[in-house]
Design a protein around this motif. Sequence first.
Motif, short mmCIF file in Angstrom:
data_model
loop_
_atom_site.label_atom_id
_atom_site.label_comp_id
_atom_site.label_asym_id
_atom_site.label_seq_id
_atom_site.Cartn_x
_atom_site.Cartn_y
_atom_site.Cartn_z
N ILE A 174 73.19 63.44 -65.28
CA ILE A 174 73.81 62.17 -64.89
C ILE A 174 73.71 61.17 -66.04
O ILE A 174 72.96 61.38 -66.99
CB ILE A 174 73.16 61.58 -63.62
CG1 ILE A 174 71.69 61.20 -63.90
CG2 ILE A 174 73.28 62.53 -62.44
CD1 ILE A 174 71.01 60.45 -62.77
N GLN A 175 74.48 60.08 -65.93
CA GLN A 175 74.35 59.00 -66.92
C GLN A 175 73.04 58.26 -66.69
O GLN A 175 72.64 58.05 -65.55
CB GLN A 175 75.51 58.01 -66.78
CG GLN A 175 76.79 58.49 -67.40
CD GLN A 175 77.88 57.42 -67.34
OE1 GLN A 175 79.01 57.70 -67.64
NE2 GLN A 175 77.55 56.19 -66.96
N PRO A 176 72.39 57.84 -67.77
CA PRO A 176 71.13 57.11 -67.60
C PRO A 176 71.31 55.66 -67.14
O PRO A 176 70.37 55.03 -66.68
CB PRO A 176 70.51 57.16 -69.00
CG PRO A 176 71.67 57.31 -69.92
CD PRO A 176 72.69 58.12 -69.18
N TYR A 217 67.84 55.29 -65.51
CA TYR A 217 67.53 56.38 -64.58
C TYR A 217 67.22 57.68 -65.32
O TYR A 217 67.87 58.01 -66.32
CB TYR A 217 68.71 56.61 -63.62
CG TYR A 217 69.04 55.38 -62.81
CD1 TYR A 217 68.39 55.12 -61.60
CD2 TYR A 217 70.01 54.47 -63.25
CE1 TYR A 217 68.70 53.98 -60.85
CE2 TYR A 217 70.33 53.34 -62.51
CZ TYR A 217 69.65 53.10 -61.32
OH TYR A 217 69.96 51.97 -60.58
N ALA A 218 66.23 58.42 -64.82
CA ALA A 218 65.94 59.76 -65.34
C ALA A 218 67.12 60.66 -65.04
O ALA A 218 67.62 60.69 -63.91
CB ALA A 218 64.67 60.32 -64.70
N THR A 219 67.59 61.37 -66.03
CA THR A 219 68.80 62.18 -65.85
C THR A 219 68.51 63.58 -65.29
O THR A 219 69.44 64.34 -65.01
CB THR A 219 69.55 62.31 -67.18
OG1 THR A 219 68.67 62.85 -68.16
CG2 THR A 219 70.05 60.95 -67.64
N GLN A 262 53.37 61.42 -65.77
CA GLN A 262 53.93 61.24 -64.41
C GLN A 262 55.11 62.19 -64.19
O GLN A 262 55.95 62.36 -65.05
CB GLN A 262 54.39 59.78 -64.24
CG GLN A 262 54.97 59.46 -62.87
CD GLN A 262 55.40 58.00 -62.77
OE1 GLN A 262 54.93 57.15 -63.53
NE2 GLN A 262 56.30 57.71 -61.85
N ARG A 263 55.15 62.83 -63.02
CA ARG A 263 56.27 63.69 -62.66
C ARG A 263 57.35 62.85 -62.00
O ARG A 263 57.06 62.06 -61.09
CB ARG A 263 55.80 64.81 -61.74
CG ARG A 263 56.89 65.82 -61.37
CD ARG A 263 56.30 67.04 -60.71
NE ARG A 263 55.49 67.82 -61.64
CZ ARG A 263 55.99 68.69 -62.51
NH1 ARG A 263 57.31 68.87 -62.59
NH2 ARG A 263 55.19 69.36 -63.31
N ILE A 264 58.59 63.00 -62.43
CA ILE A 264 59.68 62.19 -61.89
C ILE A 264 60.84 63.09 -61.44
O ILE A 264 60.92 64.26 -61.81
CB ILE A 264 60.18 61.15 -62.92
CG1 ILE A 264 60.45 61.81 -64.28
CG2 ILE A 264 59.16 60.04 -63.09
CD1 ILE A 264 61.81 62.31 -64.49
N LYS A 265 61.74 62.51 -60.64
CA LYS A 265 62.93 63.20 -60.14
C LYS A 265 64.18 62.58 -60.75
O LYS A 265 64.16 61.43 -61.18
CB LYS A 265 63.00 63.09 -58.61
CG LYS A 265 61.88 63.79 -57.87
CD LYS A 265 62.11 65.29 -57.87
CE LYS A 265 61.09 66.01 -57.00
NZ LYS A 265 61.27 67.48 -57.05
N ARG A 266 65.25 63.36 -60.79
CA ARG A 266 66.53 62.82 -61.26
C ARG A 266 66.92 61.61 -60.42
O ARG A 266 66.88 61.67 -59.19
CB ARG A 266 67.61 63.89 -61.18
CG ARG A 266 68.98 63.40 -61.64
CD ARG A 266 70.06 64.44 -61.39
NE ARG A 266 69.87 65.60 -62.27
CZ ARG A 266 70.16 66.84 -61.93
NH1 ARG A 266 70.59 67.11 -60.72
NH2 ARG A 266 69.97 67.83 -62.79
N GLY A 267 67.29 60.52 -61.10
CA GLY A 267 67.69 59.31 -60.40
C GLY A 267 66.58 58.28 -60.26
O GLY A 267 66.85 57.14 -59.86
N VAL A 269 64.08 55.40 -61.33
CA VAL A 269 64.11 54.35 -62.36
C VAL A 269 62.86 54.50 -63.22
O VAL A 269 61.74 54.41 -62.72
CB VAL A 269 64.17 52.95 -61.73
CG1 VAL A 269 64.10 51.87 -62.82
CG2 VAL A 269 65.43 52.78 -60.90
N ILE A 270 63.06 54.72 -64.53
CA ILE A 270 61.93 54.94 -65.42
C ILE A 270 61.67 53.75 -66.35
O ILE A 270 60.61 53.66 -66.97
CB ILE A 270 62.13 56.22 -66.27
CG1 ILE A 270 63.45 56.13 -67.06
CG2 ILE A 270 62.09 57.46 -65.41
CD1 ILE A 270 63.66 57.27 -68.05
#
Length: 325
Positions: A174-176, A217-219, A262-267, A269-270
């Motif tokens: 996705i777009q960041p 956003y994380a892509t 930190q573990r993150i998911k797509r979408g 906010v980073i």
Amino acid sequence: MAKVKYYYDSENLAYRKIITKKRKKFGFAFLFLLASALFGLLSFLVLLNTPYFETPKNRSQAREIENLKLRYAILDKKMDEVDKVISFIEDRDNNLYRVYFNASPIPEVERKSGFKDMNRYKDLEGYNNSQLVINTTKRIDILQKELSVQSKSLDDILKLAKAKDKLLAAIPAIQPVRNENLKRMVSGFGYRTDPFTKARKMHEGMDFTSKTGTPIYATGDGVIAKADNTASGYGNHIVINHGFGYETLYAHLSRYNCKAGQRIKRGDVIGYVGTTGRSEGPHLHYEVHKNGKVVNPLNFYYGNISAVEYVAIAQLANQENQSFD
């Protein structure tokens, strides 16, 4: 009638008949027979080693050698067929399975390489048909290695297939920065004019202009590898390790919304758009890396934009303009 031999007796002044003893006669006869036997044996051995004399055993061995040569020729043809099948599987592996699962193809040199041990076939040297046996053995060894490499590759593909959901979630798709928050996309991937030196140089990412504080956003799913300002020129930046050879970089942030490890998911906010580091204005510099090499992020925007939006972004990205960093 046997000849009679005489000798002259000087004492008696008379010729005497030579009388040969029977023992000597037998000795002479024995020596003659022994010499004849040795000569015959020697002649026989010489004949054995000439092409004009073949024993039944030699004829049998010659037939066996010809039969073995025929079997080696048949084995060679069978190996040709096996080689064709392996080549077909390798082609599908590199150009279908690995492409589908975003895995790097296995180089031809790795698949087809032989063995570095120069003494590997030394035990097969020194025979009349050594080269035939050595060549066939080498082919079998290479085929075995190709099968071993292909077997391991299929094991890797099986693991990727089982982890397909994780792979699809990890790919930066996705777009960041969301379209509604964009002013415009300033610069795409490729050679662009540097805003500071005005020289033409490689721009290894995409610049999205937006006001300071716009969410980033994380892509793709992953783990935050870095969230600091230690890299020259990037200012506050974040690096996400997505696994499967993918990494993404987000630069010039005003502040973070995550931390390393930190573990993150797509979408998720980073962080937020800023103008820290080597930057001419508020924007996000975004990069995608695959297996350690930078790639065009434009190839990965399929998760949240339409075909029309993609065409518009592609046109902007391909313009020879000035980058923002």
